[in-house]
Design a protein around this motif. Structure first.
Motif, PDB file in Angstrom:
ATOM      1  N   LEU A 195       0.821  -1.216   0.000  1.00  0.00           N
ATOM      2  CA  LEU A 195       0.000   0.000   0.000  1.00  0.00           C
ATOM      3  C   LEU A 195       0.852   1.262   0.000  1.00  0.00           C
ATOM      4  CD1 LEU A 195      -2.746  -1.061   2.569  1.00  0.00           C
ATOM      5  CD2 LEU A 195      -2.999  -0.904   0.080  1.00  0.00           C
ATOM      6  N   ALA A 196       2.112   1.142   0.381  1.00  0.00           N
ATOM      7  CA  ALA A 196       3.013   2.299   0.429  1.00  0.00           C
ATOM      8  C   ALA A 196       3.805   2.489  -0.859  1.00  0.00           C
ATOM      9  CB  ALA A 196       3.970   2.160   1.609  1.00  0.00           C
ATOM     10  N   GLU A 197       3.624   1.626  -1.827  1.00  0.00           N
ATOM     11  CA  GLU A 197       4.359   1.764  -3.084  1.00  0.00           C
ATOM     12  C   GLU A 197       3.979   3.085  -3.767  1.00  0.00           C
ATOM     13  OE1 GLU A 197       3.851  -1.613  -5.591  1.00  0.00           O
ATOM     14  OE2 GLU A 197       4.743  -3.027  -4.149  1.00  0.00           O
ATOM     15  N   GLY A 198       4.991   3.865  -4.119  1.00  0.00           N
ATOM     16  CA  GLY A 198       4.754   5.165  -4.733  1.00  0.00           C
ATOM     17  C   GLY A 198       4.551   6.276  -3.729  1.00  0.00           C
ATOM     18  N   TRP A 199       4.536   5.934  -2.430  1.00  0.00           N
ATOM     19  CA  TRP A 199       4.437   6.908  -1.348  1.00  0.00           C
ATOM     20  C   TRP A 199       5.799   6.991  -0.658  1.00  0.00           C
ATOM     21  CZ3 TRP A 199      -0.491   8.691   0.905  1.00  0.00           C
ATOM     22  CH2 TRP A 199      -1.634   8.186   0.256  1.00  0.00           C
ATOM     23  N   HIS A 200       5.912   7.919   0.278  1.00  0.00           N
ATOM     24  CA  HIS A 200       7.054   7.945   1.192  1.00  0.00           C
ATOM     25  C   HIS A 200       6.571   7.385   2.523  1.00  0.00           C
ATOM     26  CE1 HIS A 200      10.614   8.978   3.337  1.00  0.00           C
ATOM     27  NE2 HIS A 200      10.065   9.987   4.006  1.00  0.00           N
ATOM     28  N   LEU A 201       6.981   6.156   2.854  1.00  0.00           N
ATOM     29  CA  LEU A 201       6.571   5.506   4.100  1.00  0.00           C
ATOM     30  C   LEU A 201       7.483   5.992   5.220  1.00  0.00           C
ATOM     31  CD1 LEU A 201       4.824   3.349   5.534  1.00  0.00           C
ATOM     32  CD2 LEU A 201       6.555   1.663   4.875  1.00  0.00           C
ATOM     33  N   THR A 202       6.909   6.718   6.172  1.00  0.00           N
ATOM     34  CA  THR A 202       7.732   7.317   7.232  1.00  0.00           C
ATOM     35  C   THR A 202       7.704   6.537   8.538  1.00  0.00           C
ATOM     36  OG1 THR A 202       5.923   8.768   7.957  1.00  0.00           O
ATOM     37  CG2 THR A 202       7.401   9.617   6.260  1.00  0.00           C
ATOM     38  N   GLU A 203       6.657   5.706   8.756  1.00  0.00           N
ATOM     39  CA  GLU A 203       6.589   5.002  10.040  1.00  0.00           C
ATOM     40  C   GLU A 203       5.640   3.819   9.974  1.00  0.00           C
ATOM     41  OE1 GLU A 203       5.899   6.441  14.603  1.00  0.00           O
ATOM     42  OE2 GLU A 203       4.192   6.731  13.237  1.00  0.00           O
ATOM     43  N   VAL A 204       6.052   2.722  10.583  1.00  0.00           N
ATOM     44  CA  VAL A 204       5.159   1.601  10.892  1.00  0.00           C
ATOM     45  C   VAL A 204       5.388   1.321  12.371  1.00  0.00           C
ATOM     46  CG1 VAL A 204       4.483  -0.775  10.414  1.00  0.00           C
ATOM     47  CG2 VAL A 204       5.344   0.669   8.550  1.00  0.00           C
ATOM     48  N   HIS A 205       4.487   1.832  13.196  1.00  0.00           N
ATOM     49  CA  HIS A 205       4.677   1.820  14.651  1.00  0.00           C
ATOM     50  C   HIS A 205       3.753   0.791  15.301  1.00  0.00           C
ATOM     51  CE1 HIS A 205       5.272   3.277  18.738  1.00  0.00           C
ATOM     52  NE2 HIS A 205       3.954   3.379  18.866  1.00  0.00           N
ATOM     53  N   PRO A 206       4.284  -0.233  15.975  1.00  0.00           N
ATOM     54  CA  PRO A 206       3.423  -1.210  16.650  1.00  0.00           C
ATOM     55  C   PRO A 206       2.908  -0.665  17.980  1.00  0.00           C
ATOM     56  CG  PRO A 206       5.719  -1.784  16.984  1.00  0.00           C
ATOM     57  CD  PRO A 206       5.719  -0.583  16.088  1.00  0.00           C
ATOM     58  N   PHE A 207       1.654  -0.967  18.290  1.00  0.00           N
ATOM     59  CA  PHE A 207       1.102  -0.582  19.581  1.00  0.00           C
ATOM     60  C   PHE A 207      -0.048  -1.516  19.934  1.00  0.00           C
ATOM     61  CE2 PHE A 207      -1.624   1.614  16.628  1.00  0.00           C
ATOM     62  CZ  PHE A 207      -2.848   1.784  17.257  1.00  0.00           C
ATOM     63  N   ASP A 208      -0.448  -1.480  21.200  1.00  0.00           N
ATOM     64  CA  ASP A 208      -1.555  -2.297  21.696  1.00  0.00           C
ATOM     65  C   ASP A 208      -2.711  -1.389  22.093  1.00  0.00           C
ATOM     66  OD1 ASP A 208       0.199  -4.405  21.418  1.00  0.00           O
ATOM     67  OD2 ASP A 208       0.638  -4.560  23.559  1.00  0.00           O
ATOM     68  N   GLU A 209      -3.924  -1.937  22.038  1.00  0.00           N
ATOM     69  CA  GLU A 209      -5.105  -1.168  22.435  1.00  0.00           C
ATOM     70  C   GLU A 209      -6.139  -2.123  23.022  1.00  0.00           C
ATOM     71  OE1 GLU A 209      -6.900   2.399  20.145  1.00  0.00           O
ATOM     72  OE2 GLU A 209      -8.158   0.692  19.592  1.00  0.00           O
ATOM     73  N   GLY A 210      -6.766  -1.711  24.107  1.00  0.00           N
ATOM     74  CA  GLY A 210      -7.834  -2.498  24.700  1.00  0.00           C
ATOM     75  C   GLY A 210      -7.335  -3.573  25.638  1.00  0.00           C
ATOM     76  N   GLU A 211      -8.278  -4.368  26.126  1.00  0.00           N
ATOM     77  CA  GLU A 211      -7.980  -5.334  27.175  1.00  0.00           C
ATOM     78  C   GLU A 211      -7.465  -6.667  26.646  1.00  0.00           C
ATOM     79  OE1 GLU A 211     -11.462  -5.714  29.550  1.00  0.00           O
ATOM     80  OE2 GLU A 211     -11.415  -3.641  30.264  1.00  0.00           O
ATOM     81  N   LEU A 212      -7.663  -6.987  25.383  1.00  0.00           N
ATOM     82  CA  LEU A 212      -7.268  -8.312  24.859  1.00  0.00           C
ATOM     83  C   LEU A 212      -5.769  -8.590  25.013  1.00  0.00           C
ATOM     84  CD1 LEU A 212      -8.189 -10.918  23.383  1.00  0.00           C
ATOM     85  CD2 LEU A 212      -7.908  -9.653  21.248  1.00  0.00           C
ATOM     86  N   PRO A 213      -4.821  -7.731  24.665  1.00  0.00           N
ATOM     87  CA  PRO A 213      -5.035  -6.478  23.921  1.00  0.00           C
ATOM     88  C   PRO A 213      -5.037  -6.719  22.417  1.00  0.00           C
ATOM     89  CG  PRO A 213      -2.732  -6.686  24.466  1.00  0.00           C
ATOM     90  CD  PRO A 213      -3.403  -7.918  25.027  1.00  0.00           C
ATOM     91  N   ARG A 214      -5.626  -5.744  21.686  1.00  0.00           N
ATOM     92  CA  ARG A 214      -5.539  -5.790  20.236  1.00  0.00           C
ATOM     93  C   ARG A 214      -4.135  -5.360  19.821  1.00  0.00           C
ATOM     94  NH1 ARG A 214     -10.774  -3.622  21.107  1.00  0.00           N
ATOM     95  NH2 ARG A 214      -9.891  -1.524  21.122  1.00  0.00           N
TER      96      ARG A 214
END
Length: 225
Positions: A195-214
């Protein structure tokens, strides 16, 4: 349980639309009033880039759209749920933000209702990982690129294949799994890169959200200037 890939992708998406509409009706303001952490981050990124107009895809009842409006951006909030957007408009009126915010009912499987190069920034929190096929996701990102101005910024978040719910529940093919009534397209890293092809990809940042967590990624990419 796994269904055959591509059995009825349109039917699944329509069923999910009805499910979200019922959910917003039964649980007004279900995500609370505080903006998400990704929206707080995106507002800083957009401000640093000099953005003025922000398009939010999948705004729901609007906690993040309202945050952008409070930060002074001109916001167009879209969602396929009229109920969610009605809640957003009511809250915006209560908070005196109607001059900074407009809404539009829109299904992201259709072209975006904006002209070319008309917005500075786009934000989508867990919208791209809904019940959309890979082809539909690629088409949506192409539409985002079309409406962004040169040097415009896209910040989006998705649940990924390292999430505990990946492979659980009902499988619909194409990395889409339905659990608890909600269908999610879990992203492999290869899809993010594609999906970033032809774009400038500046960040892919992992994070968690919620109680599962997601387990999620927050992706930031810019159009060429």
């Amino acid at each position: 349980m796994t269904t055959t890939p591509g059995d009825d992708p349109g039917g699944l998406a329509d069923a999910q639309r009805a499910h979200w509409q019922q959910t917003y009706t039964a649980h007004p303001g279900m995500y609370g009033e505080e903006p998400s952490a990704p929206a707080r981050h995106a507002a800083r990124v957009f401000a640093e880039a000099g953005a003025r107009e922000v398009l939010e895809l999948g705004a729901g009842h609007g906690r993040d759209a309202l945050h952008f409006a409070r930060r002074g951006f001109a916001v167009l909030a879209t969602d396929f749920s009229p109920t969610g957007l009605a809640q957003l408009r009511a809250t915006a009126a209560e908070q005196g933000l109607t001059d900074h915010l407009t809404t539009a009912v829109h299904d992201v499987r259709e072209p975006l209702p904006l002209p070319d190069a008309s917005v500075d920034a786009v934000f989508a929190h867990m919208l791209l990982c809904m019940a959309l096929s890979t082809a539909e996701i690629h088409a949506l990102v192409a539409e985002v690129r079309r409406v962004l101005r040169p040097g415009g910024t896209l910040v989006y978040t998705v649940r990924h294949t390292g999430d505990a719910h990946y492979g659980a529940g009902t499988g619909h093919g194409d990395d889409i799994w339905e659990h608890g009534g909600f269908a999610v397209h879990f992203f492999p890293r290869a899809l993010v890169d594609a999906l970033a092809e032809g774009w400038h990809l500046t960040e892919v940042h992992p994070f968690d959200e919620g109680e599962l967590p997601r387990r999620l990624w927050r992706i930031t990419q810019e159009t060429p200037r």
